[in-house]
Design an enzyme around this catalytic site. Structure first.
Site, PDB file in Angstrom:
ATOM      1  N   ASN A 103      91.288  -0.546  22.918  1.00 62.18           N
ATOM      2  CA  ASN A 103      90.195  -0.954  23.824  1.00 62.18           C
ATOM      3  C   ASN A 103      90.268  -0.243  25.170  1.00 62.18           C
ATOM      4  O   ASN A 103      89.545  -0.614  26.105  1.00 62.18           O
ATOM      5  CB  ASN A 103      90.247  -2.463  24.059  1.00 62.18           C
ATOM      6  CG  ASN A 103      89.904  -3.255  22.816  1.00 62.18           C
ATOM      7  OD1 ASN A 103      89.126  -2.810  21.980  1.00 62.18           O
ATOM      8  ND2 ASN A 103      90.498  -4.424  22.688  1.00 62.18           N
ATOM      9  N   HIS A 128      83.246 -14.673  20.936  1.00 61.47           N
ATOM     10  CA  HIS A 128      84.686 -14.541  20.756  1.00 61.47           C
ATOM     11  C   HIS A 128      85.336 -15.882  20.423  1.00 61.47           C
ATOM     12  O   HIS A 128      84.871 -16.944  20.827  1.00 61.47           O
ATOM     13  CB  HIS A 128      85.295 -13.963  22.041  1.00 61.47           C
ATOM     14  CG  HIS A 128      86.719 -13.559  21.896  1.00 61.47           C
ATOM     15  ND1 HIS A 128      87.763 -14.387  22.226  1.00 61.47           N
ATOM     16  CD2 HIS A 128      87.280 -12.395  21.461  1.00 61.47           C
ATOM     17  CE1 HIS A 128      88.907 -13.762  21.993  1.00 61.47           C
ATOM     18  NE2 HIS A 128      88.643 -12.551  21.532  1.00 61.47           N
ATOM     19  N   GLU A 163      78.455 -13.051  24.710  1.00 61.74           N
ATOM     20  CA  GLU A 163      79.162 -11.839  25.125  1.00 61.74           C
ATOM     21  C   GLU A 163      78.126 -10.821  25.587  1.00 61.74           C
ATOM     22  O   GLU A 163      76.984 -10.830  25.139  1.00 61.74           O
ATOM     23  CB  GLU A 163      79.982 -11.270  23.974  1.00 61.74           C
ATOM     24  CG  GLU A 163      81.129 -12.167  23.537  1.00 61.74           C
ATOM     25  CD  GLU A 163      82.048 -11.507  22.533  1.00 61.74           C
ATOM     26  OE1 GLU A 163      82.583 -10.420  22.849  1.00 61.74           O
ATOM     27  OE2 GLU A 163      82.236 -12.075  21.440  1.00 61.74           O
ATOM     28  N   SER A 175      82.468  -7.964  20.565  1.00 62.69           N
ATOM     29  CA  SER A 175      83.743  -7.278  20.376  1.00 62.69           C
ATOM     30  C   SER A 175      83.942  -6.694  18.985  1.00 62.69           C
ATOM     31  O   SER A 175      84.671  -5.718  18.832  1.00 62.69           O
ATOM     32  CB  SER A 175      84.898  -8.222  20.700  1.00 62.69           C
ATOM     33  OG  SER A 175      84.851  -9.377  19.883  1.00 62.69           O
ATOM     34  N   ASP A 223      80.311 -13.239  28.953  1.00 63.92           N
ATOM     35  CA  ASP A 223      81.657 -12.691  28.795  1.00 63.92           C
ATOM     36  C   ASP A 223      81.492 -11.188  28.608  1.00 63.92           C
ATOM     37  O   ASP A 223      81.036 -10.726  27.569  1.00 63.92           O
ATOM     38  CB  ASP A 223      82.320 -13.340  27.575  1.00 63.92           C
ATOM     39  CG  ASP A 223      83.695 -12.755  27.254  1.00 63.92           C
ATOM     40  OD1 ASP A 223      83.972 -11.614  27.670  1.00 63.92           O
ATOM     41  OD2 ASP A 223      84.477 -13.429  26.558  1.00 63.92           O
ATOM     42  N   HIS A 259      83.977  -6.372  27.152  1.00 63.00           N
ATOM     43  CA  HIS A 259      83.824  -5.028  26.578  1.00 63.00           C
ATOM     44  C   HIS A 259      82.682  -4.238  27.224  1.00 63.00           C
ATOM     45  O   HIS A 259      82.344  -3.152  26.740  1.00 63.00           O
ATOM     46  CB  HIS A 259      83.607  -5.146  25.073  1.00 63.00           C
ATOM     47  CG  HIS A 259      84.772  -5.766  24.364  1.00 63.00           C
ATOM     48  ND1 HIS A 259      85.851  -5.045  23.927  1.00 63.00           N
ATOM     49  CD2 HIS A 259      85.031  -7.065  24.055  1.00 63.00           C
ATOM     50  CE1 HIS A 259      86.723  -5.861  23.358  1.00 63.00           C
ATOM     51  NE2 HIS A 259      86.248  -7.094  23.423  1.00 63.00           N
ATOM     52  N   LYS A 287      90.721  -4.093  29.061  1.00 62.29           N
ATOM     53  CA  LYS A 287      89.989  -3.183  28.184  1.00 62.29           C
ATOM     54  C   LYS A 287      89.737  -1.872  28.937  1.00 62.29           C
ATOM     55  O   LYS A 287      90.629  -1.062  29.080  1.00 62.29           O
ATOM     56  CB  LYS A 287      88.680  -3.814  27.723  1.00 62.29           C
ATOM     57  CG  LYS A 287      88.822  -4.711  26.496  1.00 62.29           C
ATOM     58  CD  LYS A 287      89.454  -6.029  26.788  1.00 62.29           C
ATOM     59  CE  LYS A 287      89.465  -6.961  25.608  1.00 62.29           C
ATOM     60  NZ  LYS A 287      90.096  -8.263  25.962  1.00 62.29           N
TER      61      LYS A 287
END
Length: 389
Positions: free
Chosen positions: A46, A132, A176, A180, A205, A208, A240
């Site tokens: 990541n 997640h 998210e 992910s 969130d 990423h 990440k």
């Protein structure tokens, strides 16, 4: 009896091709990964901007240790909040355009803290189906009523928000920014408008997305045309794209004050090591200013997708650094990953329960450390393995 259950569950995992075990890696994260004295092209990291082993960050950690020592010495509210922590919070506020910030030891801890703290028995939690595990678990453990809406489906979310029983409840929508395991992005303007219409809070969130997307790497919210301070809660990690570790929650000052006073995961956890925090600050500065890393990553993403699809490889609908190659069967995904290792490519088979049943995949991740020839050769290797050539 408990030991029999353990053995039965582990045996079942092995039979289904779902068993997990640790692999010891030598050296640092980078373009190459070394396992048992053999090097592989690393497509499982990541470390999207290639910062995890950057010499500037190594020097920053060494300088941070010289200035502040190694450990923080305590929780943030006792003696563990160093000048380095304060400086990082101010830097994040300036970079991301948020009012206040709270630091956490991990993204998992931050997500658990928010949900457990804010939601009570009569509240409603609405989560994207592919959120997640840290978000899902916290929702299941909270007293609130949790409902999952179909992935990125704004019509389904709107129908849940419009139910008469939800009108009087306090509501929190969570998604998210970049998912992910699939690499696709949330429809953030749609989420924002629905939250506003139904008087709900919105949390993103962006583990990423931070550093990778948006002007100056401000993340997926900025990339969508919104501002991070348009949200009630913006959360992201430093492990990440920023290449270090830890996480933060951002929002209005009153939210952060509430966390500071009432969140047990925040109050009773030892603070992040100040040398590490000093390093995170340098990583954030590099992520903000070094656009070439994002530019290179976009070239690599385009090259991989063009090459792989040209060879007939089934990819997920992603334009981010996360490129899932959908296999389907878990045992087959493991077999493909092992064959790629023999060809010198380190890829990871992601299987249920991390992803839905029958969607086992190779989770290919691209970083600024890669070269275009690397991703072309990876595509060709995947094609060879999938077609037994």
């Amino acid at each position: 009896m408990a030991f029999n259950l353990i053995n039965e569950q582990l045996s079942s995992r092995r039979e289904q091709g779902l068993y997990r075990s640790l692999t010891s890696i030598s050296g640092h994260q980078g373009r190459l990964l070394t396992v048992a004295d053999k090097s592989y092209l690393n497509f499982s990291s990541n470390d999207y901007l290639g910062l995890a082993a950057d010499p500037q960050l190594i020097q920053a950690w060494q300088k941070g240790a010289s200035l502040y020592g190694v450990g923080s010495g305590g929780s943030y509210l006792v003696s563990g909040f160093n000048q380095a922590h304060d400086d990082l919070c101010e830097q994040l506020k300036s970079w991301l355009g948020v009012e206040a910030v709270a630091l956490f030891s991990s993204g998992y801890s931050a997500n658990q803290a928010i949900i457990k703290l804010l939601l009570k028995k009569n509240d409603l939690l609405l989560q994207d189906k592919l959120n997640h595990a840290s978000l899902m678990e916290a929702g299941l453990l909270s007293e609130s009523k949790m409902q999952r809406f179909k992935h990125n489906d704004m019509l389904h979310l709107a129908s849940l928000l419009a139910k008469p029983a939800t009108q009087q409840a306090d509501k929190l929508i969570i998604s998210e920014g970049v998912f992910s395991m699939d690499g696709d992005c949330a429809p953030l303007p749609g989420l924002y408008e629905l939250a506003k219409k139904h008087d709900a809070w919105l949390m993103i969130d962006d583990a990423h997305g931070l550093g990778v997307l948006g002007n100056n790497g401000k993340g997926s919210v900025a990339a969508s045309g919104l501002e991070n301070n348009n949200l009630q809660i913006y959360m992201a990690t430093f492990g990440k794209a920023l290449g270090v570790g830890g996480a933060f929650v951002a929002g209005k000052q009153t939210l952060i004050d509430y966390l500071t006073n009432f969140s047990k995961p925040y109050i009773y956890t030892t603070g992040l090591p100040p040398a590490m925090v000093y390093t995170i600050a340098e990583a954030a500065r590099m992520a903000e200013t070094e656009d070439w890393r994002r530019d290179k990553l976009q070239v690599l993403i385009a090259t991989f997708r063009e090459t792989a699809t040209g060879l007939g490889i089934r990819l997920g609908d992603s334009n981010t650094a996360i490129q899932p190659v959908i296999i389907g069967d878990s045992l087959k995904a493991l077999e493909v990953a092992e064959k790629l290792k023999k060809l010198g490519f380190w890829t990871t088979a992601i299987r249920p329960p991390t992803v839905p049943v029958a969607t086992a995949r190779l989770r290919i991740t691209l970083t600024a450390n890669h070269e275009e020839l690397d991703v072309v050769n990876l595509s060709k290797a995947i094609y060879r393995v999938l077609n037994d050539k």
